[in-house]
Write a protein that holds these residues in place. Sequence first.
Motif: not given
Length: 419
Positions: A32-38, A286-294
Amino acid sequence: MAGLGPLARIARLGSNLCRNHRLIFNKSSQRRGIASCIDPAQGLTDEQKEFQKVAFDFAANEMAPHMAEWDQKEIFPVETMRKAAQLGFGGIYVQPDVGGSGLSRLDTSIIFEALSTGCVSTTAYISIHNMCAWMIDTFGNDEQREKFCPDLCSMEKFASYCLTEPGSGSDAASLLTSAQRKGDHYILNGSKAFISGGGDTDVYVVMCRTGGKGPKGISCLVVEKGTPGLSFGKKEKKVGWNSQPTRAVIFEDCAVPVSNRLGEEGQGFGIAMRGLNGGRINIASCSLGAAHASVQLARDHLLVRKQFGETLSNNQFLQFKLAEMATKLVASRLLVREAATALQEGRPDAVSLCSMAKLFVTDECFDICNQALQMHGGYGYLKDYAVQQFVRDIRVHQILEGTNEVMRMIISRNLLTES
């Protein structure tokens, strides 16, 4: 950098899952790749997409596989950070003539968001190091820039930012560390608390009092490790941010050359605040990266975890929660990027936007990561799963670089005083 693309590799953070789940999550994440909306690449230039990909690849290959070990063993990953510096990440917004990459604040945010998917704690330290290098580059004279910046940009040497004191946190202007001038040196006395990298770093950008009370009595000195009178407290035991050491920095009749002062006497508080405006964007990134991965980890978990005879992805309540998490993530990213652009352009709304970004994004991204942990159920509370480390590592983002309560003060003050 062949193999899986950066976003597929992020999903492989799921490989930090335990025992029999490890292979299942690896395979599902690769498919699975990343959904385009995020997709964090949306709206970026081709050049920005290129260095974003480099940062994602570095996070996946050099950071994510070691994230749990660095946390558990409290390892300061010096060699990994020097590899990052070889890609230009040691002085991202420092000028090229002293070894920096000369990129914009928006570019920097994009890089820190990507790197944080591999290890928030390490990236957060890199962001602090970058802030210190920028302060010397921006406020230092040619001699100071040439002395300090090349080694900082290559991460041959590491830097720490020293503002907070045991009795002076949010009220930074009340700091007590004193610097009395004697001939061509300042004699520095006092202590700083909660200093990232303290004891393991080489250069300390220190705010100290050379004059009377209040912000106008504060100056900024660069103190080098090994200076007589410089010492460090015990290594603090922390909930998160364990890949970077935190100690008190102590000055006892520490003689610092006047030539190590950035700017003029009395300009230190302004220098500190200018640094923090960018630091707030950096820590929000840095918070964005954590949230994206989560979000990625939560999605993958819902698609494979079965309860009551079907996967959790068929549960409408969890579908709606995932939708809310994705919406908060994209809204947060847009706000950070707008604030970064405002700061780069020197717009009058830059300080307020930086404060808004720090307030909103660190709060919302913590909620995203926490919800992702909840979606994992009991597995989310195990240290074999990456999601719990993201929760622990970004909790402090609501406190440092100015607490979120202080961010509210800055924003409301702007609203109430601007005519």
